[in-house]
Design an enzyme around this catalytic site. Structure first.
Site, PDB file in Angstrom:
ATOM      1  N   SER A 125      35.622 -31.600   6.699  1.00 31.27           N
ATOM      2  CA  SER A 125      35.578 -33.040   6.450  1.00 31.27           C
ATOM      3  C   SER A 125      36.115 -33.374   5.067  1.00 31.27           C
ATOM      4  CB  SER A 125      34.117 -33.521   6.570  1.00 31.27           C
ATOM      5  OG  SER A 125      33.989 -34.835   6.087  1.00 31.27           O
ATOM      6  N   TYR A 150      24.677 -32.396   4.153  1.00 30.61           N
ATOM      7  CA  TYR A 150      25.702 -32.319   5.212  1.00 30.61           C
ATOM      8  C   TYR A 150      27.043 -31.927   4.596  1.00 30.61           C
ATOM      9  CZ  TYR A 150      29.639 -33.778   7.935  1.00 30.61           C
ATOM     10  OH  TYR A 150      30.861 -33.785   8.546  1.00 30.61           O
ATOM     11  N   LYS A 154      29.625 -28.291   4.793  1.00 31.08           N
ATOM     12  CA  LYS A 154      31.064 -28.185   5.065  1.00 31.08           C
ATOM     13  C   LYS A 154      31.740 -27.358   3.967  1.00 31.08           C
ATOM     14  CE  LYS A 154      31.093 -30.315   8.934  1.00 31.08           C
ATOM     15  NZ  LYS A 154      31.301 -29.537  10.188  1.00 31.08           N
TER      16      LYS A 154
HETATM   17  C1  WQD Z   1      32.868 -46.191   6.336  1.00 27.23           C
HETATM   18  C2  WQD Z   1      32.829 -47.420   5.425  1.00 27.23           C
HETATM   19  C3  WQD Z   1      30.679 -47.823   4.447  1.00 27.23           C
HETATM   20  C4  WQD Z   1      28.554 -48.796   8.104  1.00 27.23           C
HETATM   21  C5  WQD Z   1      31.008 -40.586   7.111  1.00 27.23           C
HETATM   22  C6  WQD Z   1      30.694 -39.190   6.670  1.00 27.23           C
HETATM   23  C7  WQD Z   1      31.892 -38.315   6.904  1.00 27.23           C
HETATM   24  C8  WQD Z   1      32.280 -38.410   8.360  1.00 27.23           C
HETATM   25  C9  WQD Z   1      32.606 -39.850   8.725  1.00 27.23           C
HETATM   26  C10 WQD Z   1      31.235 -36.708   9.686  1.00 27.23           C
HETATM   27  C11 WQD Z   1      32.011 -47.164   4.162  1.00 27.23           C
HETATM   28  C12 WQD Z   1      31.077 -48.965   5.377  1.00 27.23           C
HETATM   29  C13 WQD Z   1      29.545 -48.422   7.213  1.00 27.23           C
HETATM   30  C14 WQD Z   1      28.017 -50.104   8.058  1.00 27.23           C
HETATM   31  C15 WQD Z   1      29.498 -50.627   6.252  1.00 27.23           C
HETATM   32  N1  WQD Z   1      31.241 -37.940   9.194  1.00 27.23           N
HETATM   33  N2  WQD Z   1      30.006 -49.337   6.305  1.00 27.23           N
HETATM   34  N3  WQD Z   1      28.515 -50.979   7.122  1.00 27.23           N
HETATM   35  O1  WQD Z   1      30.764 -42.841   5.097  1.00 27.23           O
HETATM   36  O2  WQD Z   1      33.309 -42.844   5.134  1.00 27.23           O
HETATM   37  O3  WQD Z   1      32.066 -41.071   6.328  1.00 27.23           O
HETATM   38  O4  WQD Z   1      31.411 -40.611   8.466  1.00 27.23           O
HETATM   39  O5  WQD Z   1      32.061 -35.838   9.538  1.00 27.23           O
HETATM   40  O6  WQD Z   1      31.559 -36.993   6.584  1.00 27.23           O
HETATM   41  O7  WQD Z   1      30.442 -39.204   5.283  1.00 27.23           O
HETATM   42  O8  WQD Z   1      32.047 -43.378   7.216  1.00 27.23           O
HETATM   43  O9  WQD Z   1      31.776 -45.112   8.936  1.00 27.23           O
HETATM   44  O10 WQD Z   1      29.742 -44.388   7.580  1.00 27.23           O
HETATM   45  O11 WQD Z   1      31.520 -45.748   6.506  1.00 27.23           O
HETATM   46  O12 WQD Z   1      29.933 -51.430   5.414  1.00 27.23           O
HETATM   47  O13 WQD Z   1      27.096 -50.497   8.845  1.00 27.23           O
HETATM   48  O14 WQD Z   1      32.158 -48.482   6.116  1.00 27.23           O
HETATM   49  O15 WQD Z   1      30.076 -48.332   3.263  1.00 27.23           O
HETATM   50  O16 WQD Z   1      32.633 -47.864   3.100  1.00 27.23           O
HETATM   51  P1  WQD Z   1      32.014 -42.589   5.813  1.00 27.23           P
HETATM   52  P2  WQD Z   1      31.202 -44.658   7.637  1.00 27.23           P
END
Ligand code: WQD
Length: 339
Positions: A125, A150, A154
């Site tokens: 990741s 997590y 990785k």
């Molecule tokens: C994306 C953006 C949030 C939810 C995570 C893991 C990564 C991978 C993918 C496994 C961010 C914003 C989110 C919400 C929001 N997972 N957001 N409201 O955090 O980039 O990555 O998932 O492999 O390892 O860290 O993805 O989709 O959670 O967030 O504003 O209800 O959307 O702040 O900026 P992230 P995400």
């Protein structure tokens, strides 16, 4: 050629099984069904008209892993997805994550190192980069101290594979560092099935669009970005699945330049949270309920991939746009809510 896909009923695993079968591989799936439904097997089969072999097996059981490899001497490659992946949960339950994500990797590598030539693709990741100092992020960017257990699993996983490949030069491995996988197979037969309240942005958006959630909370609009919201590299899960097939084919034909390689898998384009919301509104034709909420601890401000290495070395490039991915996610959400 027979390929073992661990976690093959999960979101990325199931899409990769489809692409492996489309490429002519026979597939055997191991999944413990802790975060996937057995119905996904029907979804895969309805797309490819070929039922993959399936064994319900928990990779934390070392003896069961050994028995599996004794029984399946004809495995030509392994793609390892099976792991726990909820960042927030990993902070509350670190030992569950270290046991499930590390022990299982060690048991798999112990079996592969007994074989002669072995080919291994690891699901890693972009989280290993943390907040990168330079954008876009290349594979040479430094691995930063993990923000969560997590993310640490990785990083540790990659180190374990690297150390193992140094000793077992018959073991050929590639770590694929995913950016943000989103969307669903265009057939809407398989897609993302988050359990409980979605932690990730896109499933939360599509569930809000379906009225399952009241409104989306946008975690902060005061970041130093053009519209104040965080930027990520959202890649269509089918593009990501295809990257696994070309990575595996690289190893099978001996085209790898070292017996351990790492590739970023993204689109190379960053999109803000607001741009993802706008994409949803375009493809669904409906407004999304959202509000601005406080920042989420641990979020990096901006992350998107430099995909040069995967483009040039793997001969792979993401082809789907953000709207393509969003439209597929929305089609899938509407389909599963009709059941
Ligand atoms: C994306 C953006 C949030 C939810 C995570 C893991 C990564 C991978 C993918 C496994 C961010 C914003 C989110 C919400 C929001 N997972 N957001 N409201 O955090 O980039 O990555 O998932 O492999 O390892 O860290 O993805 O989709 O959670 O967030 O504003 O209800 O959307 O702040 O900026 P992230 P995400």
């Amino acid at each position: 050629m027979k390929i073992l896909v661990t976690g093959g009923l999960g979101f990325i695993g199931s899409h990769t099984v489809v692409e492996l079968q489309n490429a002519g591989f026979d597939v055997v799936i191991i999944d413990n069904l802790s975060n996937a439904s057995i119905e996904v097997l029907d979804g895969i089969t309805s797309i490819t008209k070929k039922a993959p072999e399936f064994e319900k097996l928990d990779l934390r059981d070392k003896l069961k892993v050994q028995a599996f490899f004794e029984e399946h001497q004809d495995i030509d490659g392994v793609i390892h997805f099976a792991a726990s992946k909820a960042v927030g949960e990993s902070v509350e339950k670190p030992l569950l994550y270290y046991e499930n994500n590390i022990n299982t990797l060690v048991y798999l590598l112990q079996e592969l190192s007994k074989k002669g030539n072995a080919n291994f693709i690891f699901s890693s990741s972009c989280t290993v980069y943390g907040q990168a100092d330079q954008l876009p992020i290349t594979e040479n960017a430094p691995v930063k101290p993990a923000e969560s257990p997590y993310g640490n699993t990785k990083q540790i996983g990659e180190e374990i594979i690297g150390d193992t490949c140094k000793v077992y030069n018959e073991l050929n491995a590639i770590s694929l560092r995913y950016f943000n996988p989103i969307g669903a197979h265009p057939s809407a037969e398989i897609g993302e099935l988050p359990i409980g309240v979605p932690q990730n942005l896109v499933p939360f958006i599509t569930q809000t669009g379906m009225g399952l959630r009241q409104e989306l909370s946008v975690f902060g609009d005061d970041y130093p970005t053009p519209d104040g919201t965080c930027i990520r590299d959202y890649i269509h899960v089918v593009d990501l699945a295809k990257a696994h097939v070309v990575a595996l084919q690289r190893l099978l034909k001996g085209a790898n330049k070292a017996n351990y390689e790492v590739f970023n898998v993204g689109t190379g384009k960053g999109s803000s949270v607001m741009e993802v919301i706008e994409s949803f509104e375009r493809v669904s034709g409906q407004k999304l309920n959202y509000k601005i909420a406080p920042r989420r601890p641990g979020d990096v401000i901006e992350a998107y991939a430099d995909t040069t290495k995967a483009n040039e070395e793997l001969g792979w490039k993401a082809v789907s746009t953000l709207d393509d991915a969003m439209a597929s996610a929305w089609k899938w959400e509407q389909k599963i809510r009709k059941k």
